[in-house]
Structure formats: C-alpha cells, structure tokens
Design a protein around this motif. Structure first.
Motif, PDB file in Angstrom:
ATOM      1  N   MET A 195      -9.639   2.513   3.905  1.00  0.00           N
ATOM      2  CA  MET A 195      -9.174   1.343   3.139  1.00  0.00           C
ATOM      3  C   MET A 195      -7.647   1.203   3.241  1.00  0.00           C
ATOM      4  O   MET A 195      -7.122   0.108   3.367  1.00  0.00           O
ATOM      5  CB  MET A 195      -9.533   1.512   1.655  1.00  0.00           C
ATOM      6  CG  MET A 195     -10.945   1.183   1.285  1.00  0.00           C
ATOM      7  SD  MET A 195     -11.254  -0.578   1.313  1.00  0.00           S
ATOM      8  CE  MET A 195     -10.190  -1.178   0.010  1.00  0.00           C
ATOM      9  N   ASP A 196      -6.963   2.340   3.156  1.00  0.00           N
ATOM     10  CA  ASP A 196      -5.507   2.320   3.205  1.00  0.00           C
ATOM     11  C   ASP A 196      -5.016   2.144   4.639  1.00  0.00           C
ATOM     12  O   ASP A 196      -4.328   1.175   4.952  1.00  0.00           O
ATOM     13  CB  ASP A 196      -4.932   3.629   2.631  1.00  0.00           C
ATOM     14  CG  ASP A 196      -5.322   3.852   1.181  1.00  0.00           C
ATOM     15  OD1 ASP A 196      -4.887   3.053   0.342  1.00  0.00           O
ATOM     16  OD2 ASP A 196      -6.056   4.802   0.892  1.00  0.00           O
ATOM     17  N   VAL A 197      -5.403   3.100   5.501  1.00  0.00           N
ATOM     18  CA  VAL A 197      -4.767   3.164   6.822  1.00  0.00           C
ATOM     19  C   VAL A 197      -5.195   2.023   7.741  1.00  0.00           C
ATOM     20  O   VAL A 197      -4.462   1.662   8.656  1.00  0.00           O
ATOM     21  CB  VAL A 197      -4.986   4.534   7.509  1.00  0.00           C
ATOM     22  CG1 VAL A 197      -4.341   5.634   6.700  1.00  0.00           C
ATOM     23  CG2 VAL A 197      -6.437   4.822   7.747  1.00  0.00           C
ATOM     24  N   ASN A 231       0.839  -1.200   0.000  1.00  0.00           N
ATOM     25  CA  ASN A 231       0.000   0.000   0.000  1.00  0.00           C
ATOM     26  C   ASN A 231       0.873   1.249   0.000  1.00  0.00           C
ATOM     27  O   ASN A 231       1.594   1.522   0.967  1.00  0.00           O
ATOM     28  CB  ASN A 231      -0.934  -0.022   1.212  1.00  0.00           C
ATOM     29  CG  ASN A 231      -1.850   1.189   1.234  1.00  0.00           C
ATOM     30  OD1 ASN A 231      -1.537   2.203   1.836  1.00  0.00           O
ATOM     31  ND2 ASN A 231      -2.971   1.113   0.526  1.00  0.00           N
ATOM     32  N   GLY A 232       0.798   1.992  -1.108  1.00  0.00           N
ATOM     33  CA  GLY A 232       1.629   3.178  -1.273  1.00  0.00           C
ATOM     34  C   GLY A 232       1.301   4.262  -0.259  1.00  0.00           C
ATOM     35  O   GLY A 232       2.193   4.932   0.265  1.00  0.00           O
ATOM     36  N   THR A 233       0.010   4.432   0.017  1.00  0.00           N
ATOM     37  CA  THR A 233      -0.416   5.507   0.924  1.00  0.00           C
ATOM     38  C   THR A 233       0.172   5.331   2.322  1.00  0.00           C
ATOM     39  O   THR A 233       0.749   6.259   2.885  1.00  0.00           O
ATOM     40  CB  THR A 233      -1.959   5.538   1.006  1.00  0.00           C
ATOM     41  OG1 THR A 233      -2.450   5.767  -0.314  1.00  0.00           O
ATOM     42  CG2 THR A 233      -2.457   6.617   1.929  1.00  0.00           C
ATOM     43  N   THR A 234       0.039   4.134   2.881  1.00  0.00           N
ATOM     44  CA  THR A 234       0.555   3.920   4.243  1.00  0.00           C
ATOM     45  C   THR A 234       2.076   3.968   4.259  1.00  0.00           C
ATOM     46  O   THR A 234       2.675   4.449   5.224  1.00  0.00           O
ATOM     47  CB  THR A 234       0.071   2.581   4.834  1.00  0.00           C
ATOM     48  OG1 THR A 234       0.229   1.573   3.849  1.00  0.00           O
ATOM     49  CG2 THR A 234      -1.361   2.654   5.267  1.00  0.00           C
TER      50      THR A 234
HETATM   51  N1  HSE Z   1      -4.567   3.453  -2.331  1.00  0.00           N
HETATM   52  C1  HSE Z   1      -3.729   2.492  -2.937  1.00  0.00           C
HETATM   53  C2  HSE Z   1      -2.326   2.624  -2.382  1.00  0.00           C
HETATM   54  C3  HSE Z   1      -3.723   2.716  -4.426  1.00  0.00           C
HETATM   55  O1  HSE Z   1      -2.063   3.623  -1.708  1.00  0.00           O
HETATM   56  O2  HSE Z   1      -1.495   1.756  -2.586  1.00  0.00           O
HETATM   57  C4  HSE Z   1      -3.164   1.599  -5.206  1.00  0.00           C
HETATM   58  O3  HSE Z   1      -3.878   0.417  -5.010  1.00  0.00           O
END
Ligand code: HSE
Length: 338
Positions: A214-216, A178-181
């Motif tokens: 969803m991310d965090v 997960n790129g965001t986290t």
């Molecule tokens: N929200 C997801 C992430 C995007 O941050 O990895 C890619 O699936």
C-alpha cells in the motif's frame, strides 16, 4: 459520549492510551467525557455499558492478544453484532485499509449509520472507494462522518484546506502524503541503507500499513489524493481515476545522483487537471523536500497563492490525536451534553 472502538491495533491502542491519559483535561477543557463501551478486535469483543476499564483492556491485549479475554469479554460477538446491538453515539473504525472492496470497514460504517451512530475513521479503503455515497448516507441518517486521521495522521491537512482556506478556491494540490515512503527515501539517501532495511525499520516503528505494498506502490498516497479531491475540491473521483507509480524502482544511486545536483526524490501526489502519484525529482530547497516520516502538502489557491503545511504523517499516537480531534468536533457539532 459513548464510543464503540472497532479495531485495536496500533491506532486503536494509541487512542485508548490518549483517552486514559487525558480524560480529566478533556472534561475540563471541552466538556468532553468519552466512555468506551465496547472494543472489538479479531478475537471478539469486550462490552461494558458503564465504560470499559481501558487500562485492563490494554494490558490484556498485550498479554492475551485479544480484548475478548477481559472480564467483560465477549468472544462470541462480531464487530457487526456489536455495532448493531450496543448503544453508543459514535463508532470509531480503525481496522486496516483494504482497497479491493473497502471491507470490513465499509460494512462497519454503513451499519453504524443505520443504527444512528456517527463515525470517526482512519480507514482509507471505504473512503477512497465510496466517499460521495458515504457522505450522502451520513447526511440522510442525520449523523456525522469524520476522517481527519486518513490524511496526514495528526497534521490537520484536511482541516487547513476546508476550514482555514474557507472562501478561497483551491486550484491544485501537490504533496508528500506517505510517511513510510518518505522515511524510506530519506534513510536510503542519508544512511545509504537498502530499500528493504529502511522498509523494515518503518514497519517496526508502526508507520507502514499492514500490507506495505500500500505504501511503497503508491496506493496509500493515491487513497489520500482521492479523499482530498472529493472532500476539498468536490470532485467525484475514485482510485481508478489516479495514475499511480510507487518507489520500488528508485535506487540509492538515483538518490545520490540527484543529491549531487542539489536535488532529491520524493513520492508526490498531484491533484490538478489529472490525479497522479509518482516519484518526482524536486529541489532540496522545495518546501516539499521534507525528511523522515513527515508529510508536506502545498495548496495553490486562487487568492492566497501557495501555502504549505508540514507535519508528522504517520504513527499511532499522531493518528489517534486526529481521532480525538474528530470526536471533540462531533461532540461540539451535536451540541451534546454527553
Ligand atoms: N502508512 C501510512 C504512511 C500511515 O506511512 O503514511 C498513515 O496513513
């Protein structure tokens, strides 16, 4: 190849931009001639069987907020009506992920199969909930289902495991998915900013899901784990089989303290005997200790041992590039002259 594009957010618009920029090269290099015949967003649709003017569609989306304002606009048409009534070879489904019931993506995909269309999707909901059933349905309908962009955005994580390690047996997988986290944890550690500030930046940069929980809270990583376990390892699992913990309880102090010991904290997904997502302390020298929006996945296979793939894991253009790869693969698989 005639394409229906359902969903015109960050990924959908990025795909339209890539198709506009690269069309001559796509025809020259791959004999791939994409024609977007319909685009659907929340305000309705735009349909033109000769191919939509993507430049006009993109600029109207910015100015008016919907593609239905175009001269080919059809505010009266829903996504399902478009999928059912417009002739096309492929439907690209890039609506936001919903892990409660997979909708509306799940119905879009089933409807495309029913009407003989292959599907490329970046929507993790339908896959995390029903990948085995959807694979069967695609086979039964004689169409293709591709979803490279669901894991690793443009980084070919699924293809590496499925194609390049062909013949070997992957025993376990662990990775930053997960790129965001990963961006949030890196920013908190390096810039000493708060969780909320880092999350805001990730949203502004288009990395985060429409619902950032969803991310965090680790759900996005869990979806990717489920997709990989099914697709790469042939396991029939769904989200309820994953033990999930997100990063809300990781503090700046935890990161600083780990850093003093030459370690860092990353949100890792594990596929081993069990499926798990958890913030995990790892050495700064571990190949999984990537920074920013990067993803990194280590495959452990029977003969090759450990292999790690690292690449950008989120972002509109990166994800759209995976969609393009899938479209070209479908074109090749169908040996089509479209
Ligand atoms: N929200 C997801 C992430 C995007 O941050 O990895 C890619 O699936």
């Amino acid at each position: 190849m005639r394409i229906i594009l359902v969903g015109f957010g960050v990924v959908g618009q990025s795909l339209a931009r890539i198709l506009l920029q690269r069309r001559p090269e796509l025809v020259r290099s791959y004999g791939f001639n994409p024609k977007v015949v319909a685009v659907v967003d929340k305000g309705g649709a735009a349909v033109n069987m000769r191919g939509l003017d993507l430049e006009e569609i993109l600029s109207l989306k910015v100015k008016e907020g919907t593609v239905a304002a175009s001269r080919d606009g059809r505010p009266d048409l829903s996504a399902l009506e478009v999928i059912e009534s417009v002739e096309a070879e492929v439907m690209v489904e890039v609506t936001p992920t919903n892990i409660k019931d997979g909708e509306p993506g799940l119905s879009h995909i089933k409807s495309a199969f029913r009407t003989g269309k292959s599907v490329v999707t970046t929507n993790k909901g339908p896959l995390a909930l029903a990948l085995p059933a959807l694979t069967e349905l695609a086979e039964y309908s004689g169409v293709q289902l591709r979803f490279s962009g669901t894991v690793g955005a443009g980084t070919p994580i699924l293809d590496l495991a499925k194609k390049c390690l062909l013949g070997d047996r992957i025993i376990s997988i662990r990775g930053v998915l997960n790129g965001t986290t990963n961006y949030i944890l890196t920013e908190m550690e390096e810039k000493h900013i708060s969780f909320h500030q880092a999350l805001k930046d990730a949203q502004r940069l288009g990395y985060a899901e429409a619902n950032p929980s969803m991310d965090v809270d680790g759900l996005d990583t869990a979806c990717k784990i489920v997709i990989m376990a099914n697709w790469i390892m042939g396991r029939k699992v769904t989200l309820k089989d994953v033990k999930i913990e997100g990063i809300r309880n990781v503090t700046r102090e935890d990161l600083e303290e780990a850093s003093r010991r030459g370690r860092t904290i990353r949100l890792l997904g594990f596929i081993d005997k069990d499926l798990k997502v958890a913030p995990t302390e790892i050495s700064k020298g571990d190949p999984l200790a990537v920074k920013g929006v990067l993803n990194a996945v280590t495959f452990t296979s029977e003969f090759t041992g450990e292999e790690t793939i690292i690449g950008r894991g989120a972002g509109g253009m990166a994800t759209a590039s995976a969609v393009l790869r899938d479209l070209i693969n479908i074109k090749e698989a169908l040996s089509s002259t479209l």
